[in-house]
Design a protein around this motif. Structure first.
Motif, PDB file in Angstrom:
ATOM      1  N   LEU A 171       2.490  -5.016   3.191  1.00  9.86           N
ATOM      2  CA  LEU A 171       1.283  -5.528   4.361  1.00  9.86           C
ATOM      3  C   LEU A 171       1.503  -6.921   4.268  1.00  9.86           C
ATOM      4  CD1 LEU A 171      -1.842  -3.338   2.952  1.00  9.86           C
ATOM      5  CD2 LEU A 171      -0.221  -3.102   4.755  1.00  9.86           C
ATOM      6  N   PHE A 191       4.458   0.631   0.699  1.00  9.04           N
ATOM      7  CA  PHE A 191       4.608   0.017   2.126  1.00  9.04           C
ATOM      8  C   PHE A 191       4.039  -1.410   2.054  1.00  9.04           C
ATOM      9  CE2 PHE A 191       5.072   4.400   2.957  1.00  9.04           C
ATOM     10  CZ  PHE A 191       6.343   4.278   3.668  1.00  9.04           C
ATOM     11  N   VAL A 241      -6.383  -0.514   5.976  1.00  8.90           N
ATOM     12  CA  VAL A 241      -6.557  -0.496   4.545  1.00  8.90           C
ATOM     13  C   VAL A 241      -7.774  -1.194   4.112  1.00  8.90           C
ATOM     14  CG1 VAL A 241      -5.601  -1.172   2.393  1.00  8.90           C
ATOM     15  CG2 VAL A 241      -4.115  -0.257   4.238  1.00  8.90           C
ATOM     16  N   ALA A 276      -4.929  -3.415  10.888  1.00 10.08           N
ATOM     17  CA  ALA A 276      -4.562  -2.474  11.812  1.00 10.08           C
ATOM     18  C   ALA A 276      -4.050  -1.348  11.112  1.00 10.08           C
ATOM     19  CB  ALA A 276      -3.238  -3.088  12.671  1.00 10.08           C
ATOM     20  N   LYS A 277      -3.572  -1.239   9.850  1.00  8.42           N
ATOM     21  CA  LYS A 277      -3.217  -0.051   9.159  1.00  8.42           C
ATOM     22  C   LYS A 277      -4.646   0.706   8.410  1.00  8.42           C
ATOM     23  CE  LYS A 277       1.167  -0.061   9.425  1.00  8.42           C
ATOM     24  NZ  LYS A 277       2.025   1.252  10.243  1.00  8.42           N
ATOM     25  N   HIS A 286      -2.253  -7.176   9.896  1.00  9.40           N
ATOM     26  CA  HIS A 286      -1.408  -5.855   9.663  1.00  9.40           C
ATOM     27  C   HIS A 286      -2.104  -4.980   8.806  1.00  9.40           C
ATOM     28  CE1 HIS A 286       2.621  -4.160   7.916  1.00  9.40           C
ATOM     29  NE2 HIS A 286       1.977  -3.222   8.528  1.00  9.40           N
ATOM     30  N   LYS A 287      -2.920  -5.548   7.857  1.00 11.82           N
ATOM     31  CA  LYS A 287      -3.670  -4.675   6.827  1.00 11.82           C
ATOM     32  C   LYS A 287      -4.892  -3.971   7.595  1.00 11.82           C
ATOM     33  CE  LYS A 287      -6.905  -5.253   2.798  1.00 11.82           C
ATOM     34  NZ  LYS A 287      -7.599  -6.074   1.566  1.00 11.82           N
ATOM     35  N   SER A 313      -3.335   0.213  -3.604  1.00 10.79           N
ATOM     36  CA  SER A 313      -2.763  -0.828  -3.029  1.00 10.79           C
ATOM     37  C   SER A 313      -2.554  -2.003  -3.995  1.00 10.79           C
ATOM     38  CB  SER A 313      -3.972  -1.482  -2.205  1.00 10.79           C
ATOM     39  OG  SER A 313      -3.769  -2.834  -1.776  1.00 10.79           O
ATOM     40  N   ASN A 345       0.669  -1.313  -0.080  1.00 11.14           N
ATOM     41  CA  ASN A 345       0.027  -0.131   0.082  1.00 11.14           C
ATOM     42  C   ASN A 345       0.877   1.176   0.016  1.00 11.14           C
ATOM     43  OD1 ASN A 345      -1.548   2.103   2.178  1.00 11.14           O
ATOM     44  ND2 ASN A 345      -3.002   1.229   0.659  1.00 11.14           N
TER      45      ASN A 345
END
Length: 319
Positions: free
Chosen positions: A291, A289, A302, A299-300, A296-297, A311, A286
């Motif tokens: 993922l 950066f 996205v 938490a960010k 993780h995705k 993305s 993304n």
């Protein structure tokens, strides 16, 4: 569309993504070898009867291999991730390449035990000899008595033959064992070539550097361990809270009391959050950066599951 599929195939990653996978496959193979040896000693008894030998011999090779394959599919996390993905989101986000890689990974992992069983069975030769002894043509045996036919040949694996046919039994057994072991060695060679080509293709086409891929593997392992450990503690504290509300008190040991005091649990995560972190994950970036997982995705923050201008989906399957 063709360009997207071509790009997806460039980022091929199937099996053997880490040393852990290699160790796991080795342990599965060793366990299968031990099971096959035990089966051959304890359970395998050729019926030595025409029309039954063939079915029994092939079943001794194929049925356990099929069972081990299905067990491998069941125990693979990808299998249930696919089920969750199809149930929650459907297959609209799966490209042809992603589907091929995903199912290839599941089938390849599951095939380790079944292929090992088949190879060991062929190298031992008992099942193959049992299955095909009755189909040996008497005309290929020098001076074989014409009054004997398939019924006697079917009894060769049990050594229950007239004394004058002992040398023919030895010849048939030697010939069939040779064929069986030849097929076993060929199967080993084919699998070795496929593994070698897969490893080469994986290293040549990986979009990640060696260090980033190693970091990704470490991250997935750490995230999984921490998630399981935290989920266990969370569920224990929540259960203690609900039990206390029902009875008015809860019987906790010293360790559990410390957990309850240290980690206050106010509630449970809503279903949309569980759905967001459950399912098939394919490597994405993304805005440049990485993922590394669905968690993780999430938490960010996205959104979405497919490629967007921000993305970029790289179709690099997590092992």
């Amino acid at each position: 569309m063709a360009a997207l599929i071509a790009e997806n195939f460039r980022f091929l990653s199937l099996f053997f993504k880490s040393k852990d996978v290699m160790i796991f496959n080795g342990l599965v193979a060793l366990g299968t070898v031990g099971s096959e040896e035990l089966f051959s000693v304890v359970a395998f008894h050729c019926p030595c009867s025409p029309a039954r030998n063939y079915i029994y011999g092939l079943a001794a090779i194929g049925v356990p291999a099929l069972a081990l394959f299905l067990i491998g599919v069941i125990l693979n996390n990808h299998t249930w991730n696919v089920v969750a993905e199809c149930h929650k989101r459907g297959t609209k986000n799966f490209s042809t390449a992603a589907t091929f890689l995903l199912f290839g990974s599941i089938m390849g992992r599951a095939a380790v035990a079944s292929v090992t069983w088949s190879v060991i069975s062929l190298l031992r030769g008992e099942a193959y000899i049992c299955a095909l002894s009755e189909f040996v043509k008497p005309s290929t045996l020098d001076k074989f008595p014409s009054e004997f036919g398939a019924e006697v040949l079917a009894r060769f694996p049990c050594k229950d033959v007239p004394a004058n046919l002992t040398k023919f039994r030895d010849e048939v057994t030697r010939r069939l064992r040779y064929e069986s072991q030849l097929f076993g060695w060929l199967l080993i060679g084919i699998v070795a070539v496929l593994v070698f080509l897969t490893k080469c293709l994986k290293h040549c086409c990986s979009p990640l550097s060696y260090r980033q891929e190693a970091y990704w593997a470490q991250y997935r392992s750490s995230e999984d361990k921490l998630f399981r450990r935290t989920a266990e503690v969370h569920s224990r504290i929540l259960a203690a809270k609900n039990v206390k509300q029902f009875f008015g008190f809860v019987a906790l040991d010293k360790e559990e009391k410390e957990l309850v005091q240290e980690f206050p649990v106010e509630g449970v995560q809503p279903s949309p959050q569980w759905n967001a972190i459950t399912g098939v994950y394919i490597y994405r970036e993304n805005k440049g950066f990485p993922l590394y997982s669905r968690l993780h995705k999430w938490a960010k923050g996205v959104e979405g599951n497919g490629p967007t201008p921000e993305s970029h989906e790289m179709l690099f399957l997590a092992s």
